[in-house]
Design a protein around this motif. Structure first.
Motif, short mmCIF file in Angstrom:
data_model
loop_
_atom_site.label_atom_id
_atom_site.label_comp_id
_atom_site.label_asym_id
_atom_site.label_seq_id
_atom_site.Cartn_x
_atom_site.Cartn_y
_atom_site.Cartn_z
N LYS A 379 0.90 -1.13 0.02
CA LYS A 379 0.04 0.07 -0.03
C LYS A 379 0.65 1.59 0.44
N SER A 380 1.94 1.46 0.23
CA SER A 380 3.06 2.09 0.22
C SER A 380 4.48 1.62 -0.22
N MET A 381 4.95 2.01 -1.02
CA MET A 381 6.46 1.95 -1.11
C MET A 381 7.47 2.89 -1.42
N LEU A 382 8.25 3.27 -0.75
CA LEU A 382 9.24 4.73 -0.61
C LEU A 382 10.55 4.17 -0.69
N ASN A 383 10.35 3.37 -1.50
CA ASN A 383 11.65 3.33 -1.48
C ASN A 383 11.92 2.60 -3.54
N GLY A 384 10.54 3.02 -3.95
CA GLY A 384 11.00 2.68 -5.28
C GLY A 384 11.57 3.66 -6.34
N ASN A 394 5.00 3.45 -19.24
CA ASN A 394 4.80 2.58 -19.60
C ASN A 394 3.87 1.45 -18.71
N GLY A 395 2.87 2.23 -18.21
CA GLY A 395 2.12 1.12 -17.31
C GLY A 395 2.44 0.54 -15.90
N LYS A 396 3.49 0.69 -15.75
CA LYS A 396 4.46 0.27 -14.65
C LYS A 396 3.96 0.79 -12.93
N THR A 397 3.85 0.04 -12.12
CA THR A 397 3.47 0.92 -10.95
C THR A 397 4.62 0.77 -9.49
N ASN A 398 5.93 0.46 -10.51
CA ASN A 398 6.56 0.54 -9.46
C ASN A 398 7.74 2.19 -8.51
N GLY A 399 7.21 3.11 -8.90
CA GLY A 399 7.49 4.38 -8.01
C GLY A 399 7.55 4.20 -7.06
N ILE A 400 7.63 5.95 -6.42
CA ILE A 400 7.85 5.72 -4.93
C ILE A 400 6.31 6.89 -4.87
N MET A 401 5.66 5.06 -4.05
CA MET A 401 3.51 4.96 -3.63
C MET A 401 3.66 5.90 -1.82
N ASN A 408 -4.48 6.03 -4.34
CA ASN A 408 -4.62 4.36 -4.98
C ASN A 408 -3.97 4.67 -5.74
N ASP A 409 -4.34 5.84 -6.65
CA ASP A 409 -3.65 5.61 -8.22
C ASP A 409 -2.04 5.16 -8.12
N TRP A 410 -1.62 4.14 -8.38
CA TRP A 410 -0.48 3.45 -8.80
C TRP A 410 0.58 3.59 -9.72
#
Length: 426
Positions: A379-384, A394-401, A408-410
């Motif tokens: 639900k969170s990912m601060l090291n992306g 390219n539609g990826k969801t690997n950013g800082i979230m 919840n816009d990944w």
């Protein structure tokens, strides 16, 4: 008186021819043994031609002999002139002339008068000349032998000196060999001493750090000082530098420009990476030691591409050790404006791209998602991955979230993150 007129007409020419022929025959007889002796002497002295002084002596002796022969011939010329005068006087004496040979009265008379004198003259001069030359040659040979003796003595002396110098050189070579061996031994000893000094310096530094930790307790940021980089010493760890705020918050993670790569393995996240004055992660092992020794708060600052900011605060933050895979053991109560998107990760183990500890069938940290306390997945990912435009590509969801702050816009990616801790104030 025809024989007297004949003597008068040709006294000079006949006398010169007869006396000259007789003198030449005598000189030839005396010259042959003389040349033989000189040749032998020259052959004897040729062994010493290496000396320039000897050559000069031989040439001087030959020149002296030529001068002496010239003097002999000059004397003969004078005798011929004298014979002419005497022959003229005898021609005028009829009584003396009647007793001469009838066929050639003038020639016979002149030979009869001068032959004993010429024989004696040639014999005396040739013997005296030869004797003088032999004596000169003997003296020259004696002198050369003396010089050769001196040269031999000098050569022997030089040979002795060379032998002494050679012996000295051998001694010096042995001494040099000994000194080189001692020098190599000293080098090894110096190297060992350097190692001991380095070990001693490391030990002193460790003791100094221990004393600093025990005396000053500088294991947290000062709460009443200026913000900046401080050197902290936590028990069980080596001293390290960390950014501190003016109110005591210690930064453990920071993102703002994408200059540091956060897609790393287990060891990097354990020990820490990056620059404390730039983007960095302080290291899970340090956070574990700090939060184990006393309770800590966690404060997270967030920022979007449009400049808006938000925060999340947890009042009881604690991590487990490496044997527990740095489990997020506690968060405490939440407070803030960004939403409680870290709560689903509580009691989850840390996962990296080379160590999968999450509950998903694949590794959630793969494909540049970065290390985090994933479940299945986040639900969170601060090291992306950092996207400076604020959106993944390219539609990826690997950013800082932080899902609760951007609905919840990944594909959304934050452009600023700072995670800070400090001892909890009761």
């Amino acid at each position: 008186m025809p024989h007297l007129s004949l003597c008068k007409v040709k006294p000079f020419s006949s006398t010169v021819r007869i006396i000259g022929g007789h003198l030449n025959s005598r000189l030839k007889m005396s010259k042959t043994p003389k040349q033989h002796v000189i040749t032998n002497l020259m052959g004897t002295s040729s062994a010493y031609k290496y000396s320039l002084a000897h050559k000069k002596s031989v040439y001087f002796g030959a020149a002296s002999g030529a001068v002496r022969m010239f003097r002999i011939m000059e004397t003969a010329r004078l005798i011929l002139i004298l014979s002419l005068s005497i022959s003229t006087s005898l021609a005028k004496d009829p009584e003396r002339s009647s007793d001469q040979n009838v066929e050639n009265p003038c020639s016979a008379h002149r030979i009869w008068v001068w032959r004993p004198i010429l024989d004696r003259f040639a014999k005396v001069n040739s013997s005296e000349e030869l004797k003088n030359q032999v004596q000169a040659m003997s003296e020259t040979i004696k002198e050369l032998r003396t010089r050769i003796g001196h040269k031999d003595e000098l050569l022997l002396l030089q040979a002795s000196q060379i032998k002494d110098q050679s012996a000295r050189l051998n001694v010096l070579a042995k001494n040099m060999k000994v000194l080189r061996s001692e020098w190599l031994t000293a080098q090894d000893e110096i190297k060992n001493k350097d190692i001991q000094i380095q070990l001693g310096a490391a030990k002193i530094k460790h003791l100094s750090d221990e004393l600093l930790s025990q005396c000053s307790r500088q294991d947290t940021c000062p709460t009443d000082g200026k913000g900046g980089i401080y050197k902290l010493k936590i028990r069980g760890l080596a001293a390290f530098e960390a950014p501190c705020s003016s109110n005591g918050w210690l930064t453990i993670q920071k993102r703002y420009d994408g200059s540091e790569n956060f897609d790393r393995g287990w060891k990097d996240y354990k020990d820490g990476f990056g620059r404390v004055r730039g983007e960095f992660f302080i290291g899970l092992e340090k956070v574990h030691h700090m939060t184990r020794q006393r309770s800590h708060e966690l404060y997270i600052k967030l920022g979007k591409i449009d400049g808006t900011t938000s925060h999340a605060h947890y009042d009881d933050f604690e991590l487990g050790g490496e044997s527990e895979s740095y489990e997020l053991k506690s968060l405490g109560r939440y407070n803030g404006t960004a939403g409680d998107s870290l709560r689903p990760h509580e009691r989850q183990k840390f996962t990296t791209n080379d160590r999968d500890n999450d509950a998903y069938r694949f590794n959630c940290a793969a494909d540049e998602y970065g290390g985090w306390w994933y479940y299945d997945c986040a639900k969170s990912m601060l090291n992306g991955k950092f996207y400076k435009e604020g959106r993944s590509r390219n539609g990826k969801t690997n950013g800082i979230m932080w899902g609760s702050w951007h609905n919840n816009d990944w594909t959304y990616s934050l452009t600023f993150v700072e995670m800070m801790i400090r001892p909890r104030i009761n």
